[in-house]
Design an enzyme around this catalytic site. Structure first.
Site, mmCIF file in Angstrom:
data_model
loop_
_atom_site.group_PDB
_atom_site.id
_atom_site.type_symbol
_atom_site.label_atom_id
_atom_site.label_comp_id
_atom_site.label_asym_id
_atom_site.label_seq_id
_atom_site.Cartn_x
_atom_site.Cartn_y
_atom_site.Cartn_z
ATOM 1 C CE1 TYR A 289 -3.701 2.572 0.700
ATOM 2 C CE2 TYR A 289 -1.992 3.612 2.021
ATOM 3 C CZ TYR A 289 -3.213 3.673 1.379
ATOM 4 O OH TYR A 289 -3.933 4.838 1.412
ATOM 5 C CD GLU B 107 -6.119 4.716 -1.307
ATOM 6 O OE1 GLU B 107 -6.123 4.569 -0.081
ATOM 7 O OE2 GLU B 107 -7.158 4.711 -2.016
#
Length: 386
Positions: A109, A197
């Site tokens: 992530y 993101e």
């Protein structure tokens, strides 16, 4: 402003960021016309909506051939996809993204965003990425690394080392990660993005880093500098009332309560919403008409509130500084008459020309309740809708 995954990936590629190859379709016939642009025989089919949690909601499918791709696309296109972020009403899928399938060794992530509390840019990274990142953040916060950096020309090597440390990369991958972080930082600055993101960032079978998914949000107040970004806006993904509000330069956010609010000034609007909750009800919206709103702008704001069928009463709270209370009152009266107002209306005026404003309301012949202060106003509107 948000954009779709396929748009975010195209933007990343213009900066040299590695992202999957894919095609976007709006009609099923587009599949046969465009599929030749992809090199694999396995595909990932992704619903394109402005909401996370698509995978768990059935909006992401791995398909092994063109026939299966067409079958799954037919099921998904036009479907109402319901995720935690869409709410129970869901979001209709009006476009699909078909991407070459990637053999994944490891998922990470990575994100960078404007951290308003510290006035810095925050990079967030974790060696666990994918659909359960929210669960990781909740149950194992120690697995999440946050590095805050100043807004500057270039990141220091030490800062990048800290950002990518959770990934435990090999030397070649580490060089690619350095390049990736520098480019994300550049995009954030140059495009006035508030969030980038990458979830997941993956290592593929060739040991390359690839952005397998991408989400980018932009600062609405900076869009005048980026017409190329504004062109990517998808009005189908936005609330109708918020679209209408933007036409009149109104700051409006729809909420789920029953008391509509019209206020001038963001701070006063927040206080108004808080005191409504204190008296046991919920606000139906945040609406800041601004400091110098015209009569027409006030009338548009009033109609916007009434377009929400959940509104059972309206509270107008105005402190006249630049805005004159008599101008506001005239706009409210005209809009109330034009819309044939049926719900209770409480108005609290203070500041410039508030006496004249109250007289206009009194002479209007409308059933308008005047309030002496904010607490009195909240109490009256809550009692009125009961």
């Amino acid at each position: 402003m948000n954009i779709h995954e396929h748009q975010a990936k195209e933007l990343l590629k213009t900066y040299g960021v590695p992202a999957g190859n894919g095609i976007v379709i709006f009609d099923l016939k587009d599949i046969r016309e465009k599929i030749g642009l992809l090199k694999t025989q396995e595909y990932v089919l992704k619903a394109q909506i402005h909401a996370g949690g698509r995978g768990k909601a059935g909006g992401v499918k791995l398909v092994k051939n063109i026939e299966e791709l067409e079958s799954e696309s037919k099921k998904l296109l036009g479907k109402k996809l319901i995720t935690k972020q869409t709410g129970p009403e869901g979001r209709e899928v009006k476009r699909l993204y078909i991407e070459e399938a990637t053999k994944v060794k490891k998922e990470f992530y990575l994100s960078c965003l404007v951290d308003r509390e510290s006035s810095k840019i925050a990079f967030i990274s974790s060696h666990e990425g994918g659909t359960d990142i929210e669960k990781v953040a909740k149950d194992s916060p120690e697995k999440i690394t946050t590095v805050k950096v100043d807004l500057k020309e270039k990141l220091d090597s030490e800062e990048i080392e800290k950002i990518i440390k959770p990934f435990n990369l090999k030397l070649k991958q580490k060089k690619n990660a350095f390049d990736l972080i520098e480019k994300l930082f550049k995009i954030l600055k140059e495009k006035d993005a508030t969030l980038i993101e990458i979830n997941p960032l993956v290592i593929d079978k060739s040991d390359n880093l690839i952005c397998l998914d991408a989400k980018i949000n932009f600062d609405d107040n900076a869009l005048f500098r980026h017409p190329e970004i504004l062109k990517l806006r998808d009005l189908n993904e936005e609330n109708f009332s918020e679209i209408e509000a933007s036409k009149y330069d109104l700051s409006y956010i729809k909420l789920n309560g029953s008391i509509g609010c019209m206020v001038n000034g963001a701070g006063l609007a927040m206080a108004t919403m808080d005191i409504i909750k204190l008296h046991g009800q919920e606000p139906a919206n945040f609406l800041d008409v601004g400091g110098g709103a015209s009569k027409d702008k006030v009338a548009s704001a009033f109609k916007l509130i009434l377009s929400d069928k959940n509104v059972k009463g309206i509270l107008i709270n105005i402190f006249g500084g630049i805005m004159r209370c008599d101008v506001l009152a005239q706009g409210v009266v005209e809009a109330a008459k034009e819309t044939d107002l049926k719900v209770p209306l409480v108005v609290r005026l203070a500041g410039t020309n508030f006496h004249q404003g109250n007289k206009i309301l009194e002479k209007s012949g409308l059933k308008i309740l005047s309030a002496t202060d904010l607490n009195d106003a909240a109490n009256k509107i809550v009692q009125a809708i009961k």
